[in-house]
Enzyme design. Structure first.
Site, PDB file in Angstrom:
ATOM      1  N   ASN A  81      15.046  90.499  12.955  1.00 41.23           N
ATOM      2  CA  ASN A  81      13.921  90.892  12.023  1.00 41.23           C
ATOM      3  C   ASN A  81      12.831  90.095  12.437  1.00 41.23           C
ATOM      4  OD1 ASN A  81      12.784  91.760   9.741  1.00 41.23           O
ATOM      5  ND2 ASN A  81      14.358  90.746   8.399  1.00 41.23           N
ATOM      6  N   HIS A 130      24.150  90.755  -3.388  1.00 44.75           N
ATOM      7  CA  HIS A 130      22.872  90.029  -3.761  1.00 44.75           C
ATOM      8  C   HIS A 130      22.391  90.388  -5.197  1.00 44.75           C
ATOM      9  CE1 HIS A 130      21.533  88.860   0.410  1.00 44.75           C
ATOM     10  NE2 HIS A 130      22.783  88.667   0.357  1.00 44.75           N
ATOM     11  N   ARG A 176      26.136  86.727  -4.972  1.00 43.04           N
ATOM     12  CA  ARG A 176      24.952  85.626  -4.850  1.00 43.04           C
ATOM     13  C   ARG A 176      23.939  85.841  -5.954  1.00 43.04           C
ATOM     14  NH1 ARG A 176      20.741  85.351   0.066  1.00 43.04           N
ATOM     15  NH2 ARG A 176      19.602  86.466  -1.246  1.00 43.04           N
ATOM     16  N   GLU A 184      24.463  77.788   0.590  1.00 40.76           N
ATOM     17  CA  GLU A 184      24.119  78.290   1.816  1.00 40.76           C
ATOM     18  C   GLU A 184      23.033  77.745   2.417  1.00 40.76           C
ATOM     19  OE1 GLU A 184      23.920  82.368   2.092  1.00 40.76           O
ATOM     20  OE2 GLU A 184      22.774  82.445   3.799  1.00 40.76           O
ATOM     21  N   ARG A 235      28.314  81.161   9.353  1.00 41.03           N
ATOM     22  CA  ARG A 235      27.584  82.429   8.862  1.00 41.03           C
ATOM     23  C   ARG A 235      27.039  83.152  10.051  1.00 41.03           C
ATOM     24  NH1 ARG A 235      26.384  85.344   5.143  1.00 41.03           N
ATOM     25  NH2 ARG A 235      24.015  84.827   5.031  1.00 41.03           N
ATOM     26  N   HIS A 279      26.880  86.726   8.090  1.00 38.69           N
ATOM     27  CA  HIS A 279      25.433  87.226   7.522  1.00 38.69           C
ATOM     28  C   HIS A 279      25.727  88.656   7.767  1.00 38.69           C
ATOM     29  CE1 HIS A 279      20.867  87.454   8.204  1.00 38.69           C
ATOM     30  NE2 HIS A 279      21.058  87.457   7.157  1.00 38.69           N
ATOM     31  N   ASP A 315      18.617  93.624   7.035  1.00 39.21           N
ATOM     32  CA  ASP A 315      18.000  93.578   8.188  1.00 39.21           C
ATOM     33  C   ASP A 315      18.817  93.828   9.483  1.00 39.21           C
ATOM     34  OD1 ASP A 315      17.299  90.990   6.574  1.00 39.21           O
ATOM     35  OD2 ASP A 315      17.859  90.589   8.635  1.00 39.21           O
ATOM     36  N   GLU A 364      29.041  89.193   3.969  1.00 40.89           N
ATOM     37  CA  GLU A 364      27.709  89.489   3.094  1.00 40.89           C
ATOM     38  C   GLU A 364      27.351  91.212   3.101  1.00 40.89           C
ATOM     39  OE1 GLU A 364      24.318  87.577   4.532  1.00 40.89           O
ATOM     40  OE2 GLU A 364      22.983  88.377   2.995  1.00 40.89           O
ATOM     41  N   TRP A 411      10.744  78.777   5.655  1.00 38.04           N
ATOM     42  CA  TRP A 411      10.796  79.849   4.894  1.00 38.04           C
ATOM     43  C   TRP A 411      12.088  80.262   4.559  1.00 38.04           C
ATOM     44  CZ3 TRP A 411      13.311  84.713   5.576  1.00 38.04           C
ATOM     45  CH2 TRP A 411      13.172  85.444   4.618  1.00 38.04           C
TER      46      TRP A 411
HETATM   47  C1  CS2 Z   1      19.279  85.617   3.769  1.00 35.95           C
HETATM   48  C2  CS2 Z   1      18.711  86.949   4.614  1.00 35.95           C
HETATM   49  O1  CS2 Z   1      21.160  87.423   3.726  1.00 35.95           O
HETATM   50  C3  CS2 Z   1      20.761  86.137   3.664  1.00 35.95           C
HETATM   51  O2  CS2 Z   1      21.713  85.150   3.436  1.00 35.95           O
HETATM   52  O3  CS2 Z   1      19.361  84.571   4.559  1.00 35.95           O
HETATM   53  O4  CS2 Z   1      17.870  87.573   3.479  1.00 35.95           O
HETATM   54  C4  CS2 Z   1      17.557  86.314   5.727  1.00 35.95           C
HETATM   55  O5  CS2 Z   1      16.449  85.811   4.932  1.00 35.95           O
HETATM   56  C5  CS2 Z   1      16.932  87.421   6.529  1.00 35.95           C
HETATM   57  O6  CS2 Z   1      18.322  88.238   6.989  1.00 35.95           O
HETATM   58  C6  CS2 Z   1      16.002  87.195   7.346  1.00 35.95           C
HETATM   59  O7  CS2 Z   1      15.747  88.369   8.231  1.00 35.95           O
HETATM   60 MG    MG Z   2      20.945  83.221   3.908  1.00 36.88          MG
END
Ligand code: CS2
Ligand code: MG
Length: 402
Positions: free
Chosen positions: A37, A122, A147, A236, A283, A312, A316, A339, A402
């Site tokens: 990403n 999410h 989450r 997390e 993760r 993860h 994306d 996830e 970020w």
């Molecule tokens: C996040 C993601 O899914 C998660 O746990 O940390 O949204 C992450 O910010 C993005 O995959 C970044 O591209």
């Molecule tokens: Mg994350």
């Protein structure tokens, strides 16, 4: 069987994806997700200009030797671009192997260790009330694990909460947007969110939260302690994880389970965290962690230290990676949770797949290989557009995580 060629397909059905397609002399092809990403074209070049020429003529069954060839052969090891490119090749080779043998890839990884793959959704909201309602909405959809991320009073925006569109999509077209952050406002707010969630929804639901790398170890220790009464499934990315030692401080103060690793691309990024049992869930993802070959090894190492997987699986990462993840999740013994962010309709149209959701879990399906395809004519309708992840600053302008 020999590899005849490979091509990299870049498309943007609502967001950018990079897909590697490896073709063989027996008409069987395999797919690998190569999406990183915000840095997609770096991986495209790494594949097209450096790795694909070395693939031609090789036996696609040699997943182990080819992985080492590209990992050690580069001399320059590790890093997200390198490991995402290697991951794409590895996924595609496992896809070919499964198709050639007529079996789903999970049967090449040990077979089913469980009936299904527990996933988490999410839920987000601009404030506590909206977030509680959204968590309930996902619970009504059958999710057993959710989450929760909410807006923070006094901040215009924050990680995980959509500004306008239905699903949170962090990458934005054009140059990186900038957001403002306050750790103090965040730390005051999050315990109230989870108190409201537990008071409203009870104790059965698995609740998760993503700190997204934004605390110091002692701040994470404080938050972990304050969240203990709400029994989170995990907290997390509490801190930026370059300093693996930092997790010792968190561990000394709280029993809230910790999940780390979505930005990791090598087992060495997490080796100390696992060996010292400083985390509970790894993760790392197949697409950024070097592929199925690498992630099976990482999962086996994790199992030695009571660490489970919690891969993860944000939107994306393409359906090719989701498919691959579900095969590995189904097969390994120390699976924890997967996830699952929903992809949009354009992505679903571009990447038909055998996997499906039912009653809070997912199933990879039993098609030979990974069970995911790409419709190249549909992909061509959605050309790439450069997009960036946001940049985050403290309220005084200091560049932050970020
Ligand atoms: C996040 C993601 O899914 C998660 O746990 O940390 O949204 C992450 O910010 C993005 O995959 C970044 O591209
Ligand atoms: Mg994350």
């Amino acid at each position: 069987m020999k590899i005849l060629g490979a091509k990299v397909i870049v498309c943007s059905p609502g967001r950018n994806f990079v897909t590697l397609k490896i073709e063989t002399d027996e008409g069987i092809y395999g797919l690998g997700d190569a999406t990183l990403n915000g840095r997609e074209l770096a991986v495209v070049s790494y594949l097209e200009d450096h790795l694909v020429p070395c693939l031609i003529g090789r036996d696609p069954f040699q997943t182990e030797d080819i992985w080492h060839y590209f990992y050690r052969g580069a001399y320059w090891r590790r890093g997200p671009v390198t490991m995402t490119a290697i991951a794409a090749i590895d996924m595609a080779l496992w896809d070919i192997k499964g198709k050639a043998l007529g079996v789903p890839v999970y049967n090449l990884l040990g077979g089913k260790s469980r009936n299904s793959v527990l996933v988490y959704a999410h839920a987000t909201g601009r404030d506590i009330g909206e977030t509680v309602d959204e968590v309930e909405r996902y619970r009504q959809k059958g999710y057993l694990a959710i989450r929760a991320q909410s807006g923070i009073p006094g901040l215009a925006s924050t990680y995980g909460v959509p500004k306008d569109q239905k699903y949170y999509e962090p990458a934005e077209r054009g140059l990186p947007s900038e957001s403002l952050w306050s750790t103090e406002k965040y730390l005051r707010h999050v315990p109230k969110l989870f108190e409201a969630l537990r008071n409203t929804l009870g104790d059965d639901l698995h609740l998760l939260h993503d700190v997204h790398h934004r605390l110091t170890p002692i701040q994470a220790a404080r938050l972990g302690k304050e969240l203990e009464p709400f029994h989170l499934f995990w907290m997390e990315d509490p801190v930026a994880a370059e300093l693996q030692d930092g997790f010792r401080l968190i561990r000394q103060h709280t029993t809230t389970p910790l999940a780390v690793g979505e930005v990791f691309n090598s087992i060495w990024d997490a080796e100390q965290l696992m060996r010292e049992q400083l985390i509970d869930y790894l993760r790392m993802s197949i697409v950024h962690g070097g592929g199925i070959t690498a992630m099976k090894k990482a999962a086996d190492f994790a199992a030695l230290y009571h660490v489970q997987t919690g891969a993860h699986g944000a939107s994306d990462m393409s359906p090719v990676c989701m498919g691959a993840a579900l095969h590995l999740d189904l097969a390994i013994n120390n699976f924890g949770i997967q996830e699952h962010m929903l992809h949009n309709a354009q992505t679903e149209e571009t990447f038909p797949h055998a996997y499906f959701f039912r009653d809070g879990s997912m199933y990879p399906g039993d098609e030979p290989g990974l069970g995911v395809d790409i419709k190249e004519d549909v992909a061509a309708r959605f050309p790439y557009e450069r997009a960036y992840l946001p940049v985050n600053r403290k309220e005084d302008g200091t560049l932050f995580h970020w």
